[in-house]
Enzyme design. Structure first.
Site, short mmCIF file in Angstrom:
data_model
loop_
_atom_site.label_atom_id
_atom_site.label_comp_id
_atom_site.label_asym_id
_atom_site.label_seq_id
_atom_site.Cartn_x
_atom_site.Cartn_y
_atom_site.Cartn_z
N HIS A 362 0.91 -1.19 0.02
CA HIS A 362 0.03 0.01 0.02
C HIS A 362 1.03 1.16 -0.10
CE1 HIS A 362 -3.92 -2.13 0.40
NE2 HIS A 362 -3.31 -2.78 1.49
N ASP A 396 -2.93 -10.03 -3.10
CA ASP A 396 -3.49 -9.78 -1.68
C ASP A 396 -4.92 -9.54 -1.94
OD1 ASP A 396 -2.37 -8.34 1.19
OD2 ASP A 396 -4.05 -7.67 0.69
N HIS A 398 -6.48 -6.87 -0.67
CA HIS A 398 -6.61 -5.55 -0.90
C HIS A 398 -5.69 -4.81 -2.12
CE1 HIS A 398 -7.08 -6.52 3.30
NE2 HIS A 398 -8.45 -5.66 3.25
N ASP A 485 -4.70 -13.16 2.91
CA ASP A 485 -5.93 -12.33 3.60
C ASP A 485 -7.31 -12.71 2.60
OD1 ASP A 485 -4.92 -10.56 1.85
OD2 ASP A 485 -4.68 -8.95 3.29
ZN LIG Z 1 -4.28 -7.20 2.41
#
Ligand SMILES: [Zn+2]
Length: 552
Positions: A362, A396, A398, A485
């Protein structure tokens, strides 16, 4: 080895059709890259056998166990080729065939060596007929069934012997001689000589992962210094232990010590001011305290707040990624680990894994957030991009907004992210399909946002499409931002991938056959993190190395 055989070796390795054998060269490499020995193997895939052409150790190395190591490695490798066994020639120990006692003594030693593995001469045939009458030391044909306890049918043996004589001795054995030898195989199944030298049962094949095929594993050994102890802060130190505990139960990994790299590598993808700020603000912190950004100067980018703690919001994208005294050191160390792993690919290893935290995907050029400070994945990709095109695949849960921003205008680094749709998942502001790259980078960023509920089967279908893009791009290296995740019941996700799905995902990626660097990103359910990581890497290894999967 005769000079002419050495001269034709390169072509033999490159041109299996001409020699009608797939040649495989095994090299035993000692300290400082010195060659201690080699083996040349001829594989006949359609007749399902291998012919061991040469097994040779360097002068003065005959007693170092090199020959044994080479032979054991050959047995292990050939067992994976799904063959009936290994054939090779060995000079005779019969005084009527080997008249010189000195040579005969060496022949006995060799036959004794192979007998330990259950490999013995085929008897009752005319194989050891000299080409010219009266020639000394015509070789036996020795058979090693690789411990598979298979009887060798006559028909099969005849086909194998014809192939050996016609291909290996092309132009040497006259057709009449070949027919005579082939027709002399009459026993069905063919008979092997009774053990003559060794009473013990044959040495079994050890199924270990050879060092050169292991996954190079670099762990952030200093991750413990970064521990945010607030309740609900799921990016915790125990994540690394949970994964390691499972990986240590296999022999797929080779641990590598972390090297130190200068900060300029980080600054190759992150803004200098941001990196300097982050180092300074951490150094000024009291141990055990945290700064949570609380002012976000989004309206006036030209005026970063003067006070370091207040300035945090100038560089941050959320309110749950604190700064503390060790955040810089831990994040820097994660980058060092990832670069160390990337360097292993440059040394020629096929797979490397940076097991690191804090994560990084991120982190954008000049901002941190989502538990991430420096984008280790991007730093490694940037370094590798000096050697060829790079594909980054972020799996991931995200969106990998960090790599997207960092490489947004680049056509030599393809960034693909499969993630939960930003309308429902962090980071909420990026990861949309419409973000395709800018300028020269247009078309080289691919976002694949998915709905709230995703199971393993659906996911594999999506992954297949993503891998197709990578194949078309023809990268030199692949970098995987591995988030676990996506697993069922992850506290930060909503999908339902299970262990077997992670194995399938790993296998599909391995089948790309690209040198691959895997960087640990998210994944927070410590009950299943280790199992899922283990399954992912088992699949990745199998996809990369299983010759059966390749041929299939
Ligand atoms: Zn994540």
């Amino acid at each position: 080895m005769p000079k002419r055989d050495i001269a034709k070796l390169p072509e033999q390795l490159r041109n299996p059709m001409k020699y009608r054998f797939r040649s495989i060269l095994f090299v035993a490499e000692g300290a400082k890259g010195k060659i201690d020995g080699f083996t040349l193997l001829c594989h006949a895939p359609f007749l399902k056998f291998c012919f061991l052409d040469y097994i040779s150790t360097a002068e003065g190395k005959t007693r170092g166990g090199i020959g044994g190591a080479l032979y054991e490695r050959v047995r292990e490798e050939t067992l994976d080729l799904n063959i009936i066994g290994l054939f090779f020639e060995c000079l005779p120990d019969d005084p009527s065939l080997s008249r010189n006692p000195e040579i005969r003594r060496q022949n006995v030693a060799r036959l004794r060596f192979y007998e330990r593995y259950g490999a013995r001469p085929i008897v009752n045939t005319a194989y050891e007929t000299p080409l010219k009458p009266g020639d000394d030391n015509p070789p036996y044909l020795v058979y090693d069934d690789l411990g598979q306890a298979t009887a060798l049918p006559r028909d099969t043996a005849q086909q194998v012997v014809r192939a050996i004589l016609e291909r290996k001795y092309r132009g040497v054995c006259p057709p009449k001689y070949v027919d005579m030898v082939v027709n002399s195989f009459q026993d069905d199944p063919v008979l092997l000589r009774k053990p003559r030298y060794v009473k013990k049962p044959p040495v079994p094949i050890r199924r270990t992962t050879p060092v050169d095929k292991r996954i190079m594993l670099v762990i952030n050994d200093r991750h413990l210094i970064h521990h945010v102890e607030e309740l609900g802060y799921v990016e915790s130190p125990v994540r690394i232990d949970a994964i390691l505990k499972e990986l240590d139960s296999t022999d797929l990994f080779q641990r590598v010590a972390t090297r130190h790299f200068s900060e300029k590598y980080i600054k190759s993808v992150h803004g200098s001011k941001f990196v300097d700020y982050f180092r300074k603000v951490c150094a000024n912190m009291e141990p055990g305290t945290s700064i949570y950004p609380y002012v976000f100067p989004v309206r006036n980018r030209a005026r970063p707040p003067k006070e370091l703690p207040i300035r945090a919001g100038y560089y941050c994208i959320d309110t749950f990624t604190p700064i503390n005294s060790n955040a810089y050191l831990a994040a820097k160390r994660a980058v060092d680990c990832t670069l160390t792993a990337a360097k292993k690919l440059l040394e020629g290893y096929r797979l490397a894994y940076a097991l690191v935290r804090p994560p990084g995907h991120h982190a954008e050029p000049s901002s941190f957030g989502g538990f991430c400070y420096f984008n280790s994945t991007a730093v490694a990709a940037e370094h590798l991009s000096g050697y060829g095109k790079i594909a980054i695949l972020d799996i991931d849960y995200h969106h990998g907004n960090g790599q997207q921003e960092i490489f947004y205008e680049r056509s030599d680094v393809l960034t693909i992210s499969i993630h939960s749709h930003p309308s429902i998942a962090y980071p909420y502001f990026s990861g949309f399909v419409s973000e395709k790259g800018r300028g020269a980078g247009r078309g080289y960023n691919i976002n694949i946002p998915l709905p709230e509920s995703v199971d393993g089967e659906f996911y594999q279908g999506v992954l297949r499409d993503a891998l197709r893009h990578i194949k078309r791009f023809h990268p030199r290296f692949l970098v995987i931002a591995l988030g676990l995740d996506t697993a069922k019941e992850d506290p930060t996700g909503s999908w339902s991938l299970k262990a077997k799905d992670f194995e399938a995902v790993g296998r599909m990626i391995g089948l790309l056959h690209l040198p691959t660097l895997v960087v640990q990103e998210g994944g927070y359910d410590t009950r299943v993190l280790g199992t899922n990581a283990h399954h992912f890497f088992s699949g990745l290894w199998l996809g990369t190395y299983s010759p059966l999967l390749t041929l299939g």
